[in-house]
Design a protein around this motif. Sequence first.
Motif, mmCIF file in Angstrom:
data_model
loop_
_atom_site.group_PDB
_atom_site.id
_atom_site.type_symbol
_atom_site.label_atom_id
_atom_site.label_comp_id
_atom_site.label_asym_id
_atom_site.label_seq_id
_atom_site.Cartn_x
_atom_site.Cartn_y
_atom_site.Cartn_z
ATOM 1 N N HIS A 1 0.837 -1.198 0.000
ATOM 2 C CA HIS A 1 0.000 0.000 0.000
ATOM 3 C C HIS A 1 0.872 1.248 0.000
ATOM 4 C CE1 HIS A 1 -3.719 -2.219 0.644
ATOM 5 N NE2 HIS A 1 -3.015 -2.995 1.451
ATOM 6 N N SER A 2 0.558 2.177 -0.882
ATOM 7 C CA SER A 2 1.241 3.458 -0.949
ATOM 8 C C SER A 2 0.308 4.554 -0.444
ATOM 9 C CB SER A 2 1.647 3.753 -2.395
ATOM 10 O OG SER A 2 0.520 4.171 -3.161
ATOM 11 N N TRP A 3 0.720 5.801 -0.606
ATOM 12 C CA TRP A 3 -0.141 6.911 -0.190
ATOM 13 C C TRP A 3 -1.337 7.090 -1.111
ATOM 14 C CZ3 TRP A 3 3.133 12.042 -0.944
ATOM 15 C CH2 TRP A 3 3.446 12.203 -2.289
ATOM 16 N N PHE A 4 -1.473 6.216 -2.128
ATOM 17 C CA PHE A 4 -2.679 6.255 -2.954
ATOM 18 C C PHE A 4 -3.848 5.531 -2.286
ATOM 19 C CE2 PHE A 4 0.439 7.619 -5.962
ATOM 20 C CZ PHE A 4 -0.252 8.542 -6.731
ATOM 21 N N SER A 5 -3.628 4.899 -1.127
ATOM 22 C CA SER A 5 -4.746 4.482 -0.282
ATOM 23 C C SER A 5 -4.373 4.861 1.147
ATOM 24 C CB SER A 5 -5.113 3.009 -0.453
ATOM 25 O OG SER A 5 -4.045 2.142 -0.165
ATOM 26 N N ASP A 6 -4.187 3.887 2.043
ATOM 27 C CA ASP A 6 -3.907 4.226 3.437
ATOM 28 C C ASP A 6 -2.456 3.991 3.815
ATOM 29 O OD1 ASP A 6 -4.136 1.478 3.232
ATOM 30 O OD2 ASP A 6 -5.157 1.231 5.150
ATOM 31 N N THR B 1 5.537 6.676 -0.877
ATOM 32 C CA THR B 1 5.304 6.949 -2.289
ATOM 33 C C THR B 1 5.682 5.714 -3.103
ATOM 34 O OG1 THR B 1 7.543 7.735 -2.697
ATOM 35 C CG2 THR B 1 5.929 9.367 -1.893
ATOM 36 N N PRO B 2 5.209 5.607 -4.349
ATOM 37 C CA PRO B 2 5.670 4.509 -5.203
ATOM 38 C C PRO B 2 7.189 4.447 -5.314
ATOM 39 C CG PRO B 2 3.717 5.487 -6.153
ATOM 40 C CD PRO B 2 4.091 6.351 -4.979
ATOM 41 N N ALA B 3 7.846 5.597 -5.412
ATOM 42 C CA ALA B 3 9.308 5.597 -5.521
ATOM 43 C C ALA B 3 9.954 5.015 -4.262
ATOM 44 C CB ALA B 3 9.815 7.015 -5.773
ATOM 45 N N GLU B 4 9.424 5.364 -3.096
ATOM 46 C CA GLU B 4 9.976 4.832 -1.847
ATOM 47 C C GLU B 4 9.741 3.330 -1.744
ATOM 48 O OE1 GLU B 4 9.479 8.803 0.989
ATOM 49 O OE2 GLU B 4 7.798 7.407 0.733
ATOM 50 N N ALA C 1 12.211 1.544 -4.035
ATOM 51 C CA ALA C 1 13.568 1.508 -3.470
ATOM 52 C C ALA C 1 13.673 0.434 -2.391
ATOM 53 C CB ALA C 1 13.926 2.881 -2.910
ATOM 54 N N LEU C 2 12.661 0.326 -1.544
ATOM 55 C CA LEU C 2 12.672 -0.697 -0.497
ATOM 56 C C LEU C 2 12.527 -2.097 -1.086
ATOM 57 C CD1 LEU C 2 10.483 1.166 2.141
ATOM 58 C CD2 LEU C 2 12.924 0.633 2.345
ATOM 59 N N ALA C 3 11.757 -2.221 -2.158
ATOM 60 C CA ALA C 3 11.618 -3.527 -2.814
ATOM 61 C C ALA C 3 12.951 -3.980 -3.397
ATOM 62 C CB ALA C 3 10.561 -3.439 -3.913
ATOM 63 N N ARG C 4 13.674 -3.073 -4.002
ATOM 64 C CA ARG C 4 14.996 -3.425 -4.550
ATOM 65 C C ARG C 4 15.948 -3.821 -3.427
ATOM 66 N NH1 ARG C 4 13.223 0.793 -8.366
ATOM 67 N NH2 ARG C 4 13.481 -0.024 -10.492
ATOM 68 N N ALA C 5 15.891 -3.083 -2.319
ATOM 69 C CA ALA C 5 16.764 -3.399 -1.192
ATOM 70 C C ALA C 5 16.423 -4.762 -0.587
ATOM 71 C CB ALA C 5 16.653 -2.314 -0.123
ATOM 72 N N ALA C 6 15.147 -5.180 -0.722
ATOM 73 C CA ALA C 6 14.716 -6.479 -0.194
ATOM 74 C C ALA C 6 14.987 -7.612 -1.169
ATOM 75 C CB ALA C 6 13.219 -6.428 0.137
ATOM 76 N N GLY C 7 15.633 -7.309 -2.293
ATOM 77 C CA GLY C 7 15.972 -8.343 -3.262
ATOM 78 C C GLY C 7 14.805 -8.788 -4.119
ATOM 79 N N GLY D 1 7.445 5.430 -13.351
ATOM 80 C CA GLY D 1 8.764 5.932 -12.975
ATOM 81 C C GLY D 1 9.473 5.064 -11.964
ATOM 82 N N ALA D 2 8.731 4.244 -11.227
ATOM 83 C CA ALA D 2 9.337 3.385 -10.213
ATOM 84 C C ALA D 2 9.800 2.052 -10.776
ATOM 85 C CB ALA D 2 8.335 3.144 -9.083
#
Length: 512
Positions: free
Chosen positions: A193-198, A202-205, A208-214, A234-235
């Motif tokens: 969930h991003s700030w587009f619901s609850d 952001t999608p960019a954040e 970035a965390l998804a990439r860091a989680a492999g 963009g993400a």
Amino acid sequence: MCEEHQTGAGRRAVVLTGAAAALTLGSVSFASAAGRDGQETRTVRGTLPPGAPDFVYVPVEVPDGVREIKVAYTYDRPAVPAGTPGNALDIGIFDERGTELGGRGFRGWSGGARTEFFLRADDATPGYLPGPVREGTWHIVLGPYTVAPQGLSYEITVTLTYGEPGRAVRPVYPPERAGGRGRAWYRGDCHLHSWFSDGRRTPAEIAALARAAGLDFINSSEHNTHAAHAHWAGAAGDDLLVLLGEEVTTRNGHVVALGTDPGTFVDWRYRARDNRFGRFARRIRRAGGLVVPAHPHATCLGCAWKFGFGEADAVEVWNGPYTPDDEVALADWDGMLVASVREGGEARDGRAGRDWIPAMGSSDAHRDPDVIGHPQTVVLADDLTREAVQEGIRAGRSYVAESRHVSLAFSASGGRGEHAGIGERLRVDGDTPVTVRLEVAGAPRCTVRLVTDQGVLHTSAPLPVSGSGVVEWRTTPSYAAYVRAEVRHETAAGPVPGALAAFTNPIFLGRR
């Protein structure tokens, strides 16, 4: 100019919206094309009693020449006795095309995450769809999630801004392919969930965390809105596939629409008793998505799954940090596996009377400290594309791990070179000796359990501190119709097993 009026039980009418009863209140009117510039505001107040319908509609008569519509709302939160739900009121909006169930009028939903929103041709509050504010009857939709014994008093303020509309923005969506490694194991988190619901990220954040989680892929799954779809391009990147979907959040359970066509909206305004879920499950599949009931035994109000699993393509067994409701979901899923082998088939063509349903795991991450990729579904797919990942999930060629550090290789083999992996069938006679092998990495001091239709038939000694090890077990199809693996953390004491570090979908044994 500001105008106020009251609305409540004396002015309401009970109508049908699709299958579910709903309240439609007296309409809010504005002067026709007043001034063609400037603003007009109306304020509506009312009270909803305990037992109010799931959805309450406030019609708004929008004249021609409106550039922007803005809605703000508040409601009271009186003290209630311990154990009694207080007030919680969700909100969204439909445009002049109407509120028909599954219709085209949906323009946005923020649930209880925001106290105000706006829409205009060139922009909108996250969770809402930009586009022209056309003349006609719009409907603010209120969702009284819970109502205190004292009732729920609310106030809605609607502001129209007149003027020339801005230029509409053409949506750009993420590609359906990323730079994969051919047929390989790909890691993903399909409930975020991003700030587009609850959510608060952001999608960019999130990316970035998804990439860091492999992770290799993720799925956009906002509550009851597809407004985020046009904000993920963009993400995405050659190293991250972004699938588009929705978490369809009904009052009788939540379902993740996984990997639908861009711009697909799936309605949520029904309960199990309305017999409408099948229609919207088919809507998800027609849009190229998978139907995945989420956290089916979660304890939050309205979260427990009541629609059955006849339409499911997979089920989210593990949701976020491992908790007792995940353990119940795992046991319930295993019971479905047992029923499937007793009914004698594993063909995966069709939904009614189908055989087995693969399990998944996702983080359901909303904000810090929620960990994206805890857990993650690891899928054997022909490539890193929307279609290939979905096919791997649908076929059950997957396992669930708590992080990128945990890897499994699980297989079964017969004496003449027969071989099967996760989600497959080892087609050998019932009395043929079968060797089951699990290779584990990244699970220090964890214990392996091999689970079959007869229960847990093998438990290993704890893995070494290195976290790597191999477990082998021998059986026959007559003894075990399927086998799946669990990797469990240490437990302090007692018979309760430790939390999962990973688990696999089954390997089926025998010809049928």
